[in-house]
Motif scaffolding. Structure first.
Motif, mmCIF file in Angstrom:
data_model
loop_
_atom_site.group_PDB
_atom_site.id
_atom_site.type_symbol
_atom_site.label_atom_id
_atom_site.label_comp_id
_atom_site.label_asym_id
_atom_site.label_seq_id
_atom_site.Cartn_x
_atom_site.Cartn_y
_atom_site.Cartn_z
ATOM 1 N N VAL A 45 0.828 -1.205 0.000
ATOM 2 C CA VAL A 45 0.000 0.000 0.000
ATOM 3 C C VAL A 45 0.866 1.260 0.000
ATOM 4 N N PHE A 46 1.940 1.262 0.790
ATOM 5 C CA PHE A 46 2.782 2.450 0.926
ATOM 6 C C PHE A 46 3.932 2.478 -0.068
ATOM 7 N N SER A 47 3.919 1.610 -1.058
ATOM 8 C CA SER A 47 4.945 1.597 -2.089
ATOM 9 C C SER A 47 4.471 2.382 -3.304
ATOM 10 N N GLY A 48 5.406 3.063 -3.942
ATOM 11 C CA GLY A 48 5.077 3.779 -5.167
ATOM 12 C C GLY A 48 5.004 2.830 -6.361
ATOM 13 N N GLY A 49 4.597 3.335 -7.477
ATOM 14 C CA GLY A 49 4.451 2.507 -8.658
ATOM 15 C C GLY A 49 3.102 1.840 -8.704
ATOM 16 N N GLN A 50 2.932 0.993 -9.681
ATOM 17 C CA GLN A 50 1.679 0.279 -9.889
ATOM 18 C C GLN A 50 1.961 -1.222 -9.934
ATOM 19 N N PRO A 51 1.818 -1.936 -8.792
ATOM 20 C CA PRO A 51 2.069 -3.379 -8.796
ATOM 21 C C PRO A 51 1.037 -4.115 -9.634
ATOM 22 N N LYS A 52 1.464 -5.243 -10.160
ATOM 23 C CA LYS A 52 0.554 -6.059 -10.949
ATOM 24 C C LYS A 52 -0.440 -6.765 -10.036
ATOM 25 N N SER A 53 -1.478 -7.309 -10.642
ATOM 26 C CA SER A 53 -2.509 -7.999 -9.869
ATOM 27 C C SER A 53 -1.916 -9.212 -9.159
ATOM 28 N N GLY A 54 -2.090 -9.260 -7.826
ATOM 29 C CA GLY A 54 -1.553 -10.356 -7.027
ATOM 30 C C GLY A 54 -0.120 -10.159 -6.588
ATOM 31 N N GLN A 55 0.547 -9.096 -7.017
ATOM 32 C CA GLN A 55 1.941 -8.851 -6.640
ATOM 33 C C GLN A 55 2.012 -8.127 -5.298
ATOM 34 N N MET A 56 2.884 -8.592 -4.396
ATOM 35 C CA MET A 56 3.030 -8.025 -3.067
ATOM 36 C C MET A 56 4.482 -7.618 -2.859
ATOM 37 N N SER A 57 4.712 -6.690 -1.928
ATOM 38 C CA SER A 57 6.051 -6.198 -1.616
ATOM 39 C C SER A 57 6.387 -6.530 -0.173
ATOM 40 N N LEU A 58 7.638 -6.928 0.054
ATOM 41 C CA LEU A 58 8.104 -7.182 1.412
ATOM 42 C C LEU A 58 8.522 -5.903 2.114
ATOM 43 N N LEU A 59 9.032 -4.949 1.363
ATOM 44 C CA LEU A 59 9.449 -3.664 1.914
ATOM 45 C C LEU A 59 8.878 -2.549 1.051
ATOM 46 N N PRO A 60 8.462 -1.444 1.672
ATOM 47 C CA PRO A 60 7.934 -0.321 0.876
ATOM 48 C C PRO A 60 9.005 0.276 -0.041
ATOM 49 N N ARG A 61 8.668 0.451 -1.284
ATOM 50 C CA ARG A 61 9.576 1.070 -2.255
ATOM 51 C C ARG A 61 9.010 2.434 -2.647
ATOM 52 N N HIS A 62 9.845 3.459 -2.485
ATOM 53 C CA HIS A 62 9.419 4.828 -2.806
ATOM 54 C C HIS A 62 8.162 5.172 -2.004
ATOM 55 N N PHE A 63 8.335 5.294 -0.693
ATOM 56 C CA PHE A 63 7.217 5.487 0.237
ATOM 57 C C PHE A 63 6.307 6.623 -0.235
ATOM 58 N N THR A 64 4.996 6.323 -0.266
ATOM 59 C CA THR A 64 4.008 7.298 -0.706
ATOM 60 C C THR A 64 2.659 6.986 -0.063
ATOM 61 N N LEU A 65 1.839 8.008 0.037
ATOM 62 C CA LEU A 65 0.482 7.868 0.565
ATOM 63 C C LEU A 65 -0.569 7.991 -0.537
ATOM 64 N N SER A 66 -0.134 7.914 -1.778
ATOM 65 C CA SER A 66 -1.060 8.135 -2.887
ATOM 66 C C SER A 66 -2.155 7.066 -2.955
#
Length: 291
Positions: A45-66
């Motif tokens: 949720v707090f990562s920037g960019g547009q992850p693909k459907s079903g893709q998850m991140s272990l660490l926030p990348r480019h922290f954002t509240l968008s």
């Protein structure tokens, strides 16, 4: 005394140390199983960019509240407000009505008492889908006590159907039956009435059961989907479950926005459960000391 050694003269580890290691490993496993899904959701949720459907991140990348701001702009704020109002008022009324009903079933003797309790418990065996259409027809004909023409598309329609629930009545009835009758008799000898006995003697001793009922009641009301689907006729009455469903089915929103709405739906349940769990433990301790 020195620690035991092996045949080669190596020092064997202490049993207490082994217990600590095993306990730490078990705690780490439990934390990984239950906390990791919530953590990966928050990191996405707090990562920037547009992850693909079903893709998850272990660490926030480019922290954002968008993602959060976009989710609030598409109805999460209103849905969160509606869910808080419905859950707060509905839970208060549900626990209050259940406590009074349980006191009558546990302490008062009247004809047909067993049949009344059986009728209440029988409602737990009936799926919500069976009464969905009759409930919709009734809500459409009953006027809103707050001034509307019907209970549809109103807070009253979202709250009143969840007030009567058999589970807290059953739990509180069984708990109140275990309270010694001598306490109530002594209070009556001192001139106390039913309401004073109920609020000053019965309820304090039922704190553990009330905490349990509050936990299950909150989760039941907060996670309601079918009832808001029947009652809410316009988006401004949507609860969080309907908002999350609408965002999940939307092809225009990114995965981060959908996960942001799901995270807002999940976090209050976790926080309230942890808070009421402490209340439940304190109630259990007080009940054991007084009993």
């Amino acid at each position: 005394m020195s620690a035991p050694t092996t045949a080669l003269g190596l020092r064997m580890p202490d049993r207490a140390a082994w217990r600590i290691v095993v306990r730490v490993l078990l705690y780490a496993l439990v934390l990984f199983v239950f906390f990791m899904p919530l953590w990966t959701m928050a990191a996405t949720v707090f990562s920037g960019g547009q992850p693909k459907s079903g893709q998850m991140s272990l660490l926030p990348r480019h922290f954002t509240l968008s993602n959060l701001t976009t989710a609030f702009r598409f109805g999460v704020g209103r849905g969160l407000l509606n869910s808080v109002v419905v859950t707060g008022v509905g839970l208060f009324l549900q626990v209050t009505v259940s406590a009074f009903a349980a006191y009558a079933l546990a302490r008062k003797k009247f004809r047909g008492q067993a049949l009344v309790l059986l009728a209440i418990l029988s409602t737990m065996m009936m799926p919500e889908e069976v009464i969905a259409i009759p409930l919709y027809l009734v809500l459409g004909k009953v006027p809103d006590p707050l001034g509307g023409s019907s209970l549809l598309d109103s807070y009253s329609g979202l709250i009143l159907p969840v007030v009567g629930w058999a589970l807290p009545i059953y739990v509180l009835t069984g708990f109140m039956k275990t309270i010694p009758v001598e306490l109530e008799e002594a209070a009556r000898m001192d001139g106390a009435g039913d309401l004073r006995i109920f609020f000053q003697i019965i309820l304090p001793l039922c704190r553990a059961a009330l905490g349990t009922c509050a936990v299950f009641g909150f989760l039941m009301i907060w996670d309601q989907y079918l009832l808001p689907l029947l009652v809410a006729q316009s988006p401004h009455m949507y609860t969080m479950t309907l908002v999350v469903t609408s965002l999940s089915s939307s092809q225009e929103q990114t995965e981060g926005v959908r996960l942001a709405a799901s995270l807002m739906l999940m976090v209050p349940s976790v926080l309230v459960y942890l808070g009421l769990q402490r209340l439940f433990e304190r109630g259990m301790l007080n009940g054991s000391l007084k009993g």
